[in-house]
Design an enzyme around this catalytic site. Structure first.
Site, mmCIF file in Angstrom:
data_model
loop_
_atom_site.group_PDB
_atom_site.id
_atom_site.type_symbol
_atom_site.label_atom_id
_atom_site.label_comp_id
_atom_site.label_asym_id
_atom_site.label_seq_id
_atom_site.Cartn_x
_atom_site.Cartn_y
_atom_site.Cartn_z
ATOM 1 C CB SER A 40 -6.041 -18.450 66.276
ATOM 2 O OG SER A 40 -6.439 -17.405 65.417
ATOM 3 C CG HIS A 43 -5.842 -22.184 68.772
ATOM 4 N ND1 HIS A 43 -4.518 -22.454 68.511
ATOM 5 C CD2 HIS A 43 -6.330 -21.582 67.663
ATOM 6 C CE1 HIS A 43 -4.214 -22.006 67.311
ATOM 7 N NE2 HIS A 43 -5.288 -21.473 66.766
ATOM 8 C CE LYS A 58 -4.054 -24.607 64.599
ATOM 9 N NZ LYS A 58 -5.122 -23.830 64.040
#
Ligand SMILES: *Cc1c(COP(=O)(O)O)cnc(C)c1O
Length: 399
Positions: A190, A218, A249
């Site tokens: 991250s 991610h 995200k």
């Protein structure tokens, strides 16, 4: 009347603790502050009447403000109302939750999927549900805080192995006696944006009878031909025991999930404490996430735009003499001490860039940084402006 009221003093104790600790954090440049964005979404954001290009959001595909995703949330909001009133094992479950799980299972090519309220709740719930005392959990040195906390909560022996080092992992797997062995890693890290060597880690797990759990927070929506993450990109979807992904995200909403076997999902429903003891996600967020999954799968242009931006920024950083690889949407510019990162963030801000300083304990001591996150919503002009600001600032990587 002279005797002091014994209850009068209780109020100040925690406040005194807080003042003492805040002063200490401030002296080390580690205090954190909030600032509201209004409205929040998009490549351009407003803070206190000023407009900035946002380089600190994980809304990688711009889906947080997508009209189709909003419309799906609104329709579900009308149908289900706002809250769910209870945990899913009580009365918080709805067809919207079930439908999203089926949609995610198809997307992830998994036997089963289970939702969690956040990625943090997923990691702190899953790890303790699988391992406990007498077991061992092996965690990459740069794993996300929620994995670190999941390991702590599990009461399993925690072995931290050197970052992205399968040989070191194989060695500690061989040396550590335990009833069960679980290896946990981010797939895209991250704070650095690099990839875990999944194939090699998986080989080490196989050799030592360990299970592998990966956190694709991610990578989901960013990597893989269909956007299903690094496991998909490497063709390892069916080999990895548990694949955790977030809805917060690239999917632009809130929540998380794990893609795994039916048996593991059944166990988590009966044992994962954040799943059992926390109110279910609002159905509107489930509907929003389902629309976001549809968008990721059907609109390849979204990911193409993101990757064009990633390549452009990586190339531009390298032209400035900064190390950069086009491997994810995350680009750290490592500056060293917290004050240097804070100062660089302030100077970026003076020139219209919102990019936050990342400091310990989020990253190791001495590696405070600016962390640029790219989005499909950025234009070439936004990317070029960021590069121009960095050039004018004469930013250098810390050794
Ligand atoms: C953001 C993040 C999480 C937490 O996800 P939330 O949904 O924001 O709670 C977990 N793992 C990693 C690697 C992350 O970056």
């Amino acid at each position: 009347m002279d005797a002091k009221d014994p209850l009068a003093e209780a109020e100040g104790v925690a406040t005194a603790w807080a003042r003492e600790d805040l002063a200490e954090l401030a002296s080390r440049g580690l205090r954190r502050f909030l600032e509201p964005l209004d409205p929040a979404q998009g490549a351009l954001v407003r803070i206190g009447g000023e407009t900035f290009i946002n380089f600190s959001s994980n809304d990688y595909l711009g889906l947080a403000s997508s009209p189709t995703v909003r419309a799906a949330a609104q329709a579900a909001l009308e149908h289900y109302g706002v809250g769910t009133g209870a945990s899913r094992v009580v009365t918080g479950d709805t067809p919207a939750h079930q439908s999203l799980e089926a949609r995610l299972a198809a997307f992830e090519r998994a036997e089963a999927v289970l939702l969690f309220n956040t990625g943090f709740a997923a990691n702190t719930g899953i790890i303790p549900a699988l391992v406990g005392s007498g077991d061992a959990v092996f965690s990459d040195a740069l794993n996300h805080a929620s994995i670190i906390d999941g390991c702590r909560l599990s009461r399993a022996r925690t072995v931290v192995y050197p970052h992205a080092d399968p040989e070191a992992l194989a060695q500690v797997l061989a040396e550590t006696p335990a009833r069960r062995k679980l290896v946990v890693t981010d797939t895209v890290f991250s704070m650095d944006g690099d990839h875990a060597p999944l194939r090699e880690l998986l080989a080490a797990c196989r050799e030592h009878g360990a299970a592998l759990m990966v956190d694709e927070a991610h990578a989901t929506g960013v990597l893989g031909a269909r956007g299903a993450g690094l496991c998909e990109e490497l063709g390892l979807e069916s080999q990895v025991d548990l694949r955790m992904g977030t809805l917060s995200k690239a999917f632009g909403g809130m929540g998380a999930y794990v893609a795994t076997s039916r048996a593991v999902v059944d166990l988590l429903i009966s044992r994962a404490r954040p799943f059992i003891f926390s109110t279910a996600l609002p159905a509107a967020l489930c509907a929003a996430a389902e629309a976001a999954v549809d968008a990721v799968e059907s609109d390849v242009h979204l990911r193409e735009r993101l990757w064009r931006n990633i390549r452009r920024f990586a190339q531009g950083l390298r032209a400035l003499g900064l190390p950069a690889e086009p491997r994810s949407a995350i680009f750290p510019v490592i500056l060293g001490e917290p004050e240097r990162a804070l100062d660089a963030a302030r100077r970026c801000r003076d020139r219209g860039l919102l990019v936050k300083a990342i400091r310990p304990p989020t990253v190791p001591e001495g590696t405070s940084r600016l962390r640029f996150c790219l989005s499909a919503a950025h234009t070439e002009g936004h990317i070029d402006l960021a590069l121009e600001v960095l050039r004018k600032m004469g930013v250098r990587h810390a050794e």
